[in-house]
Design an enzyme around this catalytic site. Structure first.
Site, PDB file in Angstrom:
ATOM      1  N   ASP A 220       0.830  -1.212   0.000  1.00 31.83           N
ATOM      2  CA  ASP A 220       0.000   0.000   0.000  1.00 31.83           C
ATOM      3  C   ASP A 220       0.861   1.257   0.000  1.00 31.83           C
ATOM      4  O   ASP A 220       1.957   1.274   0.575  1.00 31.83           O
ATOM      5  CB  ASP A 220      -0.907  -0.024   1.242  1.00 31.83           C
ATOM      6  CG  ASP A 220      -2.042   0.980   1.143  1.00 31.83           C
ATOM      7  OD1 ASP A 220      -2.312   1.467   0.023  1.00 31.83           O
ATOM      8  OD2 ASP A 220      -2.651   1.281   2.181  1.00 31.83           O
TER       9      ASP A 220
ATOM     10  N   HIS B 227       2.967   3.038  -8.879  1.00 35.40           N
ATOM     11  CA  HIS B 227       2.784   1.602  -9.170  1.00 35.40           C
ATOM     12  C   HIS B 227       4.017   1.039  -9.895  1.00 35.40           C
ATOM     13  O   HIS B 227       4.439  -0.078  -9.620  1.00 35.40           O
ATOM     14  CB  HIS B 227       1.530   1.391 -10.012  1.00 35.40           C
ATOM     15  CG  HIS B 227       0.254   1.754  -9.293  1.00 35.40           C
ATOM     16  ND1 HIS B 227       0.003   1.387  -7.995  1.00 35.40           N
ATOM     17  CD2 HIS B 227      -0.838   2.465  -9.700  1.00 35.40           C
ATOM     18  CE1 HIS B 227      -1.196   1.849  -7.628  1.00 35.40           C
ATOM     19  NE2 HIS B 227      -1.709   2.515  -8.642  1.00 35.40           N
TER      20      HIS B 227
ATOM     21  N   LEU C  79      10.628 -20.954  -2.868  1.00 41.07           N
ATOM     22  CA  LEU C  79       9.566 -20.056  -2.403  1.00 41.07           C
ATOM     23  C   LEU C  79       8.304 -20.229  -3.247  1.00 41.07           C
ATOM     24  O   LEU C  79       8.389 -20.316  -4.473  1.00 41.07           O
ATOM     25  CB  LEU C  79      10.060 -18.601  -2.532  1.00 41.07           C
ATOM     26  CG  LEU C  79       9.022 -17.505  -2.294  1.00 41.07           C
ATOM     27  CD1 LEU C  79       8.718 -17.367  -0.806  1.00 41.07           C
ATOM     28  CD2 LEU C  79       9.503 -16.175  -2.863  1.00 41.07           C
TER      29      LEU C  79
HETATM   30  C1  FPP Z   1      -1.886   0.134  -3.317  1.00 40.34           C
HETATM   31  O1  FPP Z   1      -1.377   1.425  -3.420  1.00 40.34           O
HETATM   32  C2  FPP Z   1      -1.351  -0.716  -4.359  1.00 40.34           C
HETATM   33  C3  FPP Z   1      -2.118  -1.359  -5.291  1.00 40.34           C
HETATM   34  C4  FPP Z   1      -3.573  -1.225  -5.375  1.00 40.34           C
HETATM   35  C5  FPP Z   1      -1.532  -2.205  -6.306  1.00 40.34           C
HETATM   36  C6  FPP Z   1      -0.243  -2.867  -5.954  1.00 40.34           C
HETATM   37  C7  FPP Z   1       0.546  -2.951  -7.161  1.00 40.34           C
HETATM   38  C8  FPP Z   1       1.892  -2.910  -7.240  1.00 40.34           C
HETATM   39  C9  FPP Z   1       2.759  -2.909  -6.078  1.00 40.34           C
HETATM   40  C10 FPP Z   1       2.562  -2.845  -8.518  1.00 40.34           C
HETATM   41  C11 FPP Z   1       1.994  -3.731  -9.526  1.00 40.34           C
HETATM   42  C12 FPP Z   1       2.393  -5.132  -9.362  1.00 40.34           C
HETATM   43  C13 FPP Z   1       1.715  -6.111  -9.951  1.00 40.34           C
HETATM   44  C14 FPP Z   1       2.272  -7.473  -9.948  1.00 40.34           C
HETATM   45  C15 FPP Z   1       0.418  -5.857 -10.594  1.00 40.34           C
HETATM   46  P1  FPP Z   1      -2.415   2.618  -3.594  1.00 40.34           P
HETATM   47  O2  FPP Z   1      -2.494   2.955  -5.030  1.00 40.34           O
HETATM   48  O3  FPP Z   1      -3.733   2.251  -2.990  1.00 40.34           O
HETATM   49  O4  FPP Z   1      -1.730   3.748  -2.794  1.00 40.34           O
HETATM   50  P2  FPP Z   1      -2.469   4.929  -2.033  1.00 40.34           P
HETATM   51  O5  FPP Z   1      -3.241   4.306  -0.900  1.00 40.34           O
HETATM   52  O6  FPP Z   1      -1.344   5.789  -1.561  1.00 40.34           O
HETATM   53  O7  FPP Z   1      -3.368   5.615  -3.019  1.00 40.34           O
END
Ligand code: FPP
Length: 259
Positions: free
Chosen positions: A33, A50, A144
């Site tokens: 997150d 991302h 893993l």
């Molecule tokens: C949350 O951050 C993250 C996600 C919803 C997606 C997680 C994705 C990645 C780490 C990269 C992509 C990897 C793959 C394998 C698809 P947020 O956008 O909710 O952050 P915020 O709360 O600060 O808005």
């Protein structure tokens, strides 16, 4: 910090509290997150967070292997993430494809087994094919296990399992009194995977957000005050260090001597 390699320990029976808390968790779940906030705080578009998040994911997988974690579950796209702006959803799909295409060979040669949980129906055919191929290529690996939660929602997973059980009861294949905790666990997508010992969430938020609700019944939670793109091996080790100091009682009495 001295860490005992998880590979030295057999996967524990979750119904029995261990005599001594294991120092390295067998199964770690990660809620990645804070990508958006990482980017916004730098006046960058959210999707840049991302993109940097994928690099953090690579560091996380490498660190998990080095530490000796046996199962790593990453929450990469939730059932609810479709409500994000279309451009952000498109970028997250693109990043998943990029990650699988770019990293699969390396993961395979590092003996990583990839397992995907989440609803595959409704995903684009090319994404489904990549997820299927990743599982097929790596299914024999003994290192893993990287569990990719993609288009995953725990309530949906539980509802689907209960629906299948209800169908078996209606068809006379099961009796209502046969339904127990173990049966439900075995009908979830995580069947055969031990429950997470530790769930780590970055960004400072302290909630599960529909991630492994059933499986997290006795998980330890560590909330790290960093955004996901800043995650590295030191962050994972700090979470494990905190986990190792926890007294896991599994509803019983303490397994450790007092202070
Ligand atoms: C949350 O951050 C993250 C996600 C919803 C997606 C997680 C994705 C990645 C780490 C990269 C992509 C990897 C793959 C394998 C698809 P947020 O956008 O909710 O952050 P915020 O709360 O600060 O808005």
């Amino acid at each position: 910090m001295t860490l005992r390699a998880a590979s030295e320990a057999a996967v524990p029976d979750r119904t029995v509290a261990p005599a001594v808390a294991p120092r390295v968790p067998v199964h770690v779940g990660v809620i990645m997150d804070g990508n958006g906030r990482w980017a916004t705080s730098r006046k960058l578009p959210r999707v840049e967070g991302h993109r940097r998040g994928v690099e953090a994911l690579r560091r996380c997988v490498r660190a998990a292997r080095e530490i000796g974690i046996r199962f790593l579950t990453i929450y990469s796209f939730s059932s609810e993430n479709w409500s994000r702006p279309p451009g952000e959803v498109t970028e997250l799909m693109r990043l998943l494809k990029l990650f699988l295409r770019h990293d699969l060979a390396e993961l395979n040669s590092a003996h990583v087994r990839v397992k995907v949980i989440g609803e595959r129906q409704g995903l684009a055919p090319d994404i489904r094919a990549l997820l299927d191929d990743a599982e097929a290529l790596t299914c024999g690996n003994g290192g893993l296990t990287l569990v990719v939660a993609f288009n995953y929602g725990s309530r949906q997973e539980i509802a689907a399992a209960v629906s299948r059980i209800a169908a078996d009861v209606a068809a006379g294949r099961l009796k209502p009194q046969d339904v127990d905790v173990e049966m439900i666990s075995q009908r979830l997508e995580t069947a055969g995977i031990p429950d997470p010992d530790l769930i780590v969430r970055t960004s400072g938020e302290q909630r599960l957000s529909n991630f492994l609700l059933w499986q997290a019944a006795y998980s330890e939670f560590v909330f790290l005050p960093i955004y996901w793109p800043d995650f590295d091996k030191a962050a994972l080790l700090s979470a494990i260090d905190e986990y190792a100091r926890r007294d896991r009682r599994f509803g019983g009495v303490t397994a450790r001597p007092g202070p």
